[in-house]
Every structure is written in C-alpha cells, then in structure tokens.
Design an enzyme around this catalytic site. Structure first.
Site, PDB file in Angstrom:
ATOM      1  N   GLN A   1     -11.789 102.933 -31.248  1.00 30.03           N
ATOM      2  CA  GLN A   1     -13.165 103.201 -31.665  1.00 30.03           C
ATOM      3  C   GLN A   1     -13.017 104.330 -32.651  1.00 30.03           C
ATOM      4  OE1 GLN A   1     -16.039 102.015 -30.871  1.00 30.03           O
ATOM      5  NE2 GLN A   1     -15.609 100.732 -29.087  1.00 30.03           N
ATOM      6  N   SER A   2     -13.974 104.437 -33.580  1.00 30.35           N
ATOM      7  CA  SER A   2     -13.607 105.433 -34.588  1.00 30.35           C
ATOM      8  C   SER A   2     -13.999 106.869 -34.277  1.00 30.35           C
ATOM      9  CB  SER A   2     -14.066 105.019 -35.959  1.00 30.35           C
ATOM     10  OG  SER A   2     -15.449 104.955 -35.945  1.00 30.35           O
ATOM     11  N   THR A   3     -15.198 107.122 -33.833  1.00 27.86           N
ATOM     12  CA  THR A   3     -15.532 108.534 -33.627  1.00 27.86           C
ATOM     13  C   THR A   3     -15.890 108.787 -32.171  1.00 27.86           C
ATOM     14  OG1 THR A   3     -17.847 108.188 -34.048  1.00 27.86           O
ATOM     15  CG2 THR A   3     -16.489 108.703 -35.937  1.00 27.86           C
TER      16      THR A   3
ATOM     17  N   GLN B   1     -19.026 107.243 -31.215  1.00 26.73           N
ATOM     18  CA  GLN B   1     -18.946 105.819 -30.910  1.00 26.73           C
ATOM     19  C   GLN B   1     -18.386 105.589 -29.522  1.00 26.73           C
ATOM     20  OE1 GLN B   1     -16.834 103.719 -33.916  1.00 26.73           O
ATOM     21  NE2 GLN B   1     -18.412 104.058 -35.462  1.00 26.73           N
TER      22      GLN B   1
END
Ligand SMILES: [Zn+2]
Length: 708
Positions: A32-34, A37
């Site tokens: 997942q990117s951040t 998220q």
C-alpha cells in the site's frame, strides 16, 4: 494420497503450474503506498493477506508460502527505498520463487522500468505471476504481451490519478480550503475554522517575536533576547497520543526566521509557497528539495483569511528587512568612525540603512540598501554621514546634561516596565508547571491501587512534572538574580555626577569612535531619517531607549544648486536683482544678507556662483569670455573647464598649481593679469582623477616639472 496432493496433480495437468513451480516458493507481495492508505484500506490489506490462502489452493504447501510486506506504508514511484520489492527481485534471481501473487499485480512495480525488469527476471527463472484475473507465465509470448499491457495501463492510470489529485488539490486551494500545516500560534477548531491559539501565553509569545523584530530588525537580536530572558517558543504536538498538547521548545534561528517569513501571521492563506524541486532532493529524505517561491509566484494568495498577528504591510516590510539583512550581514555596530551604523532606519521605506565609507574612510555615507534588494530600483535615499553624526552627538550631550536627566530616569522606568512584563511571563510559566504537577498528582491519586501498572506510569508522570516545576523555579531564581535593582538616591547622585563629566569625556582625544558608538547605543534605540525629495532638508526622528521620541531638522550638503528646496525662490530673487542692474558681486552679497545658503558646505554665495546660476538659466547672456579669445594649444583647459571636466573644485586645482602638480602656462595677450591654462591630455586627466581620492601628502609627492 492426501487431498492436497491430488489437488496439486490436477492443477499440474490442467494449467500453467508445473511441479517445478510448486517446488519453489510462492511469494505474496503486499503493498500500500502511504500510511494513510494502510489505515483506510484495511479491507484491501486483508484481501492481500488472503492471497496466502489462494497459494495454498494452487498447490503450494503452507511452509512454502512467503509474505513480503516490507513496503507497507511506503510510497514510491520507483524501487528505490522499497526494500520489499528489491528483496522480491533478489529472491527470483536466486531461483527460489515459483509464483508471485498480488492484487492488481502490475502495481507491484510503480514504474514501467521496474515492471519490465520484473517480467524479464521472471521469464528467465520461469516464475509465474498471479493476480485476481488469472495466472500468467512471463516466458510465454501471449502472457508477456498481456502483462506488459497491464503494466502500461497501470502506469497511465497512476498518472491520471495523480493529475486528478493535483488538480483537485489546487482547486481546493483556490477556494482557500486546502488544509495547511498550521504553524505555532494557530489551531484548527473541530469545525475546521482556523483561530489564534487560545492560550494567552502562546499568543503573547508569538506577538513578542514580531515586536522584537520591529525593534531590533534582525533575527539574531530577537533570538538573543529570547535566550537571555529564557523565553521558550510554544508548539503543539502534531502526532501521536499527545496530539494537540502544548509544549515549549528552546527557540532557534530557523524557527524564528520561518515565523517571520510565513504569510499566515499576516492573516493570509497561501498555496504553492514551497514547492519541491527534484534536482535538489536528497535520496531518502522526502522533505528536502523544497524551495521557497517569491510572493508573485505563489499559486494562491487570499488575504484576510485567518486572524492576523501583524498587518500585511508589516509582513512585507519584514520580508524586505530579512532580505536586506542577508545581503548586508547583520546590522550591528561595526568598526569605524560612524556613530550610527546599525541604528539608522530609512524613513521612506522602513529599512535599515547601510554605512559606507568612501575616499579611504574620510567620507562617511548612510545609504538605504533597498535598491539592492528590490532589484533594478533606483537608490532609495542616501546622505553624507557627518552632519547627521554631529547632530546626534549634540542631541546625546544635550540629553546627558544633568538638567536633562529625566531621560535616564525615563529609561529606568521603562526597564522597570519591561521587567514587569517578563515577571508576568515567568509567573504564567510557573503557574502552568504547578498546574501540570497538580493534575498529574490528581490522576495518580485517582488510579485504583490494584492497577499497579497504570499507577506506576502515573507516578512517573507526576515525578516528571514535579521536576519540571522545580527546574522552572530555579531558572526563575536565576532570572531574579540577574535583574538590576531599582536605583537608590546615592546611585542617582552618582549618575548626576558622571553626567556632568560627559561632555569633556565625549570630546577627549582618548575617547574612541567605538566608545562613542557604545554610548549612543545605550541611549538611542534608532534614528529614522527622511530626506525631503532630493533637497537639503532632512527630517530626523530619534527614538530614545526610554521609548520617547524627539525630532530635528537637518540641513545636509547637496551637490547642486537645483537640489535646494528654495532654488526657485533663489533664482527669482537673483533674476530680480540682475534686472535691477546689480552686478554678480552685489547680487551675492544681497542674497547672503537675506539668509540664502548655497549647497555643499560653502557658507556664502560669491560672484562666480551667481554667474553660473544666471548664465545656466539664461538670465545673463554668456558673452565671449577672455578665455575664449585666447589662441589655445591642443589639450589646454581653463581652471573652470578642467574643474568641471574632472569634478575637482577650482580652489583645489589652484592649490595643486601652487604645489607644482599641474602643467600650466600664463597667457598675457588678453588682459593685464593674463589667464592660466592647464595642459592635460587624456592620460594626464586620468592621473589627476586618480589623485582626487588620495590623501594629501601623497598628492604632493607627485609633482611634475614646471613647464614655462
Ligand atoms: Zn529606504
């Protein structure tokens, strides 16, 4: 034969999965990117972990399913800084992976470069790739084509998404609604409204920064004041359990400088002030590469959006002052004979004026540096230093007269007032520390004795607050110690005594310029000067250390007659007198009697000056003068001509002639006394010009042989 082995065989027969795949690992790659998220998309994360189950159903035994989730919470548009992805590629390269599973597998890699590298490695080591839609073999041409397409689509989608986000963000910013990182001194209400920090001490500390900068004009001086008086900067915790709690930090230069640069304190909402320049970005540090744009380049600027600490005008003035400071170093007292360096403020634009020395420190000039800061603008104002220095020293001596001692008493009163302010600050701090300690004690007291773990934590917290309170008490004691006590009558008498000695001390040859500077600095906060137009008139405003002000008018020497504020009047009168058939000498005398003063430092008008004035303005016809009747040799000049050509006063040229520095000849043909002509070609003119700036004794060494 177990059910699992049977399942395995079926898959081997029907699909792309071979036993050599199943003998190696199945890697579930989760990303997942951040952090945001990760928090919000818990659902998606659960789905990704469910992939392990899928691998099992595809015939991998549980001990051969590995989950790589190192990249959780890590954003990245390439593989750098994502150890999970690099580990994945490494594992494949070691021939240990038979299958990679992921949701929307092409998002494995965020850029096409990473994606094609992955496909290449997978096809080389016969590793399969699986996502929600199916299982692919990168070694097969059709699958490879499909995977490549997926990667390209994914990257395109990412681009579109990003664009949409940026546009959305900008649109929101244009409405002034994009949440900004609130600096100290502001908080956001749950309703979203931005208000000044309701804590009284926070507000007054922020206010103090601006007041001090207004007074001292440098970040350094503000910092010094804070450190000296042990004032700390307020801030609110931004993250974690204590989010929103008030904390007090040691002030530092960047903090103060940021505060002064930040337009929010003038009530403005700004977007696009700091953008990231990838060329200046350092690897592994997302916050670097930031550049600060000029106000004219900001994407969005909405004034009066939040409650302000200062006006917009003050904000702009501060910016200019900061820029001027960085250009000229810090405006503190410098070595040199100038009395006012560092104290002088331009009355036109509010900036500090700089000190210059020309002609080997002989001539002092004060000049407003704004021109250099706001590129291309012409000089704001500039004046010769000595008359102003003289005026100020006169005023200082006046102020130090025993009879004028109420100035110093005023100073004492103001110190007292400032001290009271500081005391109030300390008391608030003490009160806060006491309150914290009491609260910690109450919390500790309220804890159930059975709950020992909680009680221990609370007890520790209580102890911490107690020692914090103790520390503040100690610092307070130090502060009280350092404060001067009020003056006794004996001390007042001693001051009076000293004051009567000051004039003789001031003018004593043993007193240095630096010592005079020191005295002025003790008495005067700043001096504001404003030249009226381009004239000789200067308005001077002296701000004394006590906070009261005095005003004075200064007449400065100017270069040209036309600069004089009374030029029109002067010309009218001279013309009138000329029409009354007075000659130049008579006109000069009358003007002198009537109180007209010439520019520069000459005391009175003379015949020559009146001639120049009237000839230039066409009042007097310029008959062919004697010098024009003479037959000249090449490169011969009259004194007046040469004086104008190289900008050296005629009297100086006559002195040079006496000292045999000039090449001259006397022509007797036109009159009884004859006239003098100077021979000077370009080279000689250069030599004479260079003499202009040299000390006298040097000049007199450069005589030429007399030519007759
Ligand atoms: Zn100025």
């Amino acid at each position: 034969m177990t059910a699992h082995t049977k399942l395995r065989q079926n898959l081997v027969i029907n699909g792309k999965i071979q036993s050599h795949h199943q003998d190696r690992l199945a890697i579930v790659y989760i990303r997942q990117s951040t952090l945001q998220q990760v928090e919000r998309h818990g659902e998606s994360t659960r789905l990704q972990y469910g992939l392990a189950e899928k691998a099992y159903h595809l015939g991998w035994s549980r001990d051969r399913v590995v989950i790589i989730d190192d990249d959780l919470g890590r954003s990245g548009s390439n593989a750098e800084g994502r150890p999970g992805f690099q580990r994945l590629v490494a594992e494949i390269g070691l021939d240990r992976v038979g299958l990679i599973l992921g949701i929307e597998i092409s998002r494995l890699a965020r850029s096409c470069r990473d994606w094609y590298q992955l496909l290449e490695v997978c096809s080389l080591f016969r590793t399969l790739i699986a996502d929600a839609d199916g299982i692919y073999d990168p070694a097969s041409y059709n699958d490879r084509l499909l995977l490549g397409l997926k990667g390209t689509m994914s990257e395109a989608e990412l681009h579109v998404l990003k664009q949409r986000m940026v546009e959305g963000k900008k649109a929101k910013a244009r409405r002034g609604e994009l949440g900004m990182q609130l600096p100290r001194g502001y908080i956001k209400r749950p309703s979203g409204e931005i208000i000044k920090d309701p804590d009284e001490q926070v507000q007054s500390t922020i206010q103090l920064v601006f007041e001090l900068f207004d007074q001292f004009s440098t970040v350094n001086a503000v910092l010094k004041y804070f450190v000296k008086n042990k004032i700390k900067m307020p801030d609110r915790e931004r993250l974690g359990l204590q989010k929103g709690d008030l904390k007090w930090n040691r002030p530092n230069r960047p903090t103060l400088s940021n505060l002064l640069h930040n337009p929010i304190y003038a009530g403005a909402y700004v977007y696009g002030r700091r953008s990231t320049d990838p060329r200046r970005k350092k690897p592994g540090r997302p916050a670097t590469g930031r550049t600060v744009a000029k106000p004219s380049e900001w994407d969005v600027l909405i004034k009066n959006k939040v409650p302000a600490y200062i006006t917009w005008e003050q904000y702009e003035r501060n910016l200019r002052q900061l820029a001027a400071n960085s250009m000229y170093g810090i405006g503190v007292s410098r070595e040199g004979p100038s009395l006012l360096s560092g104290l002088l403020i331009c009355g036109r634009c509010g900036l500090r004026m700089s000190t210059y020395y020309t002609n080997n420190s002989n001539k002092l000039r004060y000049s407003c540096s704004r021109m250099a800061v706001d590129y291309g603008e012409s000089l704001c104002q500039s004046l010769v230093g000595n008359p102003l220095d003289n005026l100020i020293s006169q005023q200082v001596l006046e102020a130090l007269k025993p009879s004028a001692l109420d100035v110093s008493l005023q100073v004492a009163e103001d110190l007292e007032r400032e001290r009271k302010n500081l005391l109030a600050h300390w008391e608030k701090q003490l009160e806060r520390a006491r309150y914290e300690a009491e609260r910690a004690y109450r919390q500790y007291n309220a804890a159930e004795p059975e709950n020992r773990l909680v009680a221990r934590t609370l007890e520790k917290r209580w102890e911490e607050t107690l020692s914090a309170e103790e520390k503040i008490k100690q610092e307070y004691a130090v502060f009280l110690n350092e404060q001067p006590t009020t003056l006794t009558s004996a001390e007042r008498e001693a001051i009076r005594q000293l004051a009567s000695d000051i004039p003789s001390l001031w003018f004593a040859s043993t007193t240095t310029a630096a010592e005079r500077q020191e005295i002025v600095r003790l008495l005067i906060d700043r001096v504001i000067v404003a030249i009226e137009g381009n004239t000789e008139k200067v308005f001077v405003e002296i701000h004394w250390a006590g906070g009261h002000q005095t005003y004075a008018n200064l007449i400065r020497p100017v270069a040209k007659l036309t600069q004089l504020s009374y030029y029109a009047q002067l010309l009218n009168r001279a013309t009138e007198l000329k029409k009354a058939r007075k000659d130049f000498t008579e006109i000069a005398d009358i003007l002198n009697q009537e109180g007209f003063k010439p520019p520069k430092r000459q005391e009175t008008f003379n015949k020559g000056m009146i001639h120049t004035l009237l000839v230039r303005t066409g009042v007097s016809s310029n008959k062919k003068t004697r010098s024009q009747q003479v037959n000249r040799m090449p490169n011969e000049w009259t004194f007046r001509e040469l004086s104008q050509r190289i900008n050296i006063p005629e009297p100086t040229l006559y002195r040079w002639m006496q000292k045999e520095i000039l090449i001259v000849r006397r022509v007797k043909e036109v009159s009884h006394n004859g006239i003098w002509l100077i021979t000077a070609d370009e080279k000689e003119i250069k030599r004479l010009e260079s003499l202009k700036n040299q000390p006298k004794q040097w000049i007199y060494h450069s005589r030429v042989k007399k030519v007759n």
